[in-house]
Design a protein around this motif. Structure first.
Motif, PDB file in Angstrom:
ATOM      1  N   UNK A 117       0.827  -1.205   0.000  1.00 36.51           N
ATOM      2  CA  UNK A 117       0.000   0.000   0.000  1.00 36.51           C
ATOM      3  C   UNK A 117       0.867   1.263   0.000  1.00 36.51           C
ATOM      4  N   UNK A 118       2.033   1.183   0.652  1.00 34.63           N
ATOM      5  CA  UNK A 118       2.941   2.335   0.685  1.00 34.63           C
ATOM      6  C   UNK A 118       3.432   2.654  -0.720  1.00 34.63           C
ATOM      7  N   UNK A 119       3.776   1.598  -1.487  1.00 31.46           N
ATOM      8  CA  UNK A 119       4.241   1.824  -2.857  1.00 31.46           C
ATOM      9  C   UNK A 119       3.140   2.423  -3.734  1.00 31.46           C
ATOM     10  N   UNK A 122       2.807   6.364  -2.713  1.00 35.19           N
ATOM     11  CA  UNK A 122       3.849   7.318  -3.120  1.00 35.19           C
ATOM     12  C   UNK A 122       3.441   8.114  -4.363  1.00 35.19           C
ATOM     13  N   UNK A 123       3.028   7.470  -5.472  1.00 36.36           N
ATOM     14  CA  UNK A 123       2.597   8.286  -6.637  1.00 36.36           C
ATOM     15  C   UNK A 123       1.321   9.075  -6.361  1.00 36.36           C
ATOM     16  N   UNK A 124       0.436   8.529  -5.504  1.00 37.04           N
ATOM     17  CA  UNK A 124      -0.804   9.244  -5.192  1.00 37.04           C
ATOM     18  C   UNK A 124      -0.512  10.534  -4.439  1.00 37.04           C
ATOM     19  N   UNK A 125       0.395  10.467  -3.461  1.00 39.73           N
ATOM     20  CA  UNK A 125       0.740  11.685  -2.709  1.00 39.73           C
ATOM     21  C   UNK A 125       1.450  12.697  -3.599  1.00 39.73           C
ATOM     22  N   UNK A 126       2.232  12.200  -4.572  1.00 35.74           N
ATOM     23  CA  UNK A 126       2.882  13.110  -5.509  1.00 35.74           C
ATOM     24  C   UNK A 126       1.871  13.876  -6.341  1.00 35.74           C
ATOM     25  N   UNK A 139      -5.957  11.774   3.196  1.00 33.85           N
ATOM     26  CA  UNK A 139      -5.853  10.510   2.463  1.00 33.85           C
ATOM     27  C   UNK A 139      -5.009   9.513   3.233  1.00 33.85           C
ATOM     28  N   UNK A 140      -3.908   9.978   3.814  1.00 30.48           N
ATOM     29  CA  UNK A 140      -3.038   9.082   4.582  1.00 30.48           C
ATOM     30  C   UNK A 140      -3.784   8.502   5.770  1.00 30.48           C
TER      31      UNK A 140
END
Length: 257
Positions: A117-119, A122-126, A139-140
């Motif tokens: 889920x962390x991987x 990463x693009x979602x937070x970007x 979201x986090x």
């Protein structure tokens, strides 16, 4: 099928626990509050190995002592809430080492499970940082809901270990929580979830006063959280209905305390 947890009565009873055990809880909480303040003051947000060996040793010592203080306080709270005739001192019962080992193992398991889920995050937070920066924290926090689900089901193991119950493990805790998974998630995750949602919009500051207020709030929430877990565990143990199939020799069936 296990009996459903009475969410309302458990919440009500847990909120009363700090008032019923104020003196002993202050006795347990003051050393931990002191260590948390030292942790906030001395520990940097990112490790810097250029600071010198003496400072690194100091930071490592504070981290270890804070962790031990937390374990001692939580085990003491479980014993205070669950054992009516506790003859052992609240500050050391002999179960802290087993509690710490299980706590570390559960943390490792959760990290391994949540890694995919962390991987994805990463693009979602970007994307959110460039378009909707205010939504990142929300979201986090929302994505932590699966984590709360796992923690709530596995965490029934912790009061069992704290009170000296033998032959228990994560599958035992999973079976004990069967039929009450989302009720446990609500009971165990509501306060941390709400607190994280509120503090997601509070500007960060390095003020010692803010650190003290934040740590004190976490301690109060923590006492209620331990109370919710203890009372949920006590109810499920007393009302557990064993499954009909035969259990293996190495798997302890939840039994009434």
């Amino acid at each position: 099928m296990n009996q459903p947890l009475p969410i309302g009565s458990i919440f009500s009873a847990a909120l009363k626990l700090p008032l019923q055990h104020t003196r002993k809880l202050v006795f347990l909480g003051l050393p931990l509050l002191g260590m948390l303040m030292l942790f906030d003051y001395f520990m940097p947000e990112t490790l810097n190995f250029d600071t010198g060996i003496s400072e690194l040793i100091l930071q490592a010592s504070i981290g270890v002592l804070t962790c031990l203080s937390l374990v001692i306080a939580v085990v003491g709270c479980h014993r205070l809430f669950l054992l009516e005739n506790n003859q052992k001192p609240l500050f050391w019962s002999g179960n802290e080492f087993s509690y710490l080992i299980w706590w570390i193992l559960m943390t490792i398991y959760m990290v391994l499970i949540m890694l995919p889920f962390v991987f994805l995050l990463i693009p979602l937070t970007g994307f959110l940082e460039s378009s909707y920066s205010g939504l990142i924290e929300v979201v986090i926090v929302v994505l932590n809901i699966p984590l709360y689900y796992l923690i709530s089901r596995w965490s029934l193991l912790l009061p069992a270990v704290a009170t000296g119950k033998r032959d228990v493990n994560i599958p035992w805790s999973w079976r004990l929580s069967k039929g009450n998974a989302w009720r446990l998630t609500l009971l165990i995750g509501l306060f941390p979830f709400t607190k994280e949602m509120i503090f997601a919009f509070v500007p960060e500051t390095e003020s010692l006063l803010f650190s003290f207020a934040d740590n004190l709030l976490w301690l109060v929430i923590g006492v209620v959280e331990v109370g919710l877990l203890s009372l949920s565990y006590e109810f499920l143990i007393k009302n557990h209905q064993p499954e009909p199939e035969t259990q293996g020799v190495d798997e302890a069936e939840p039994e009434q305390a």
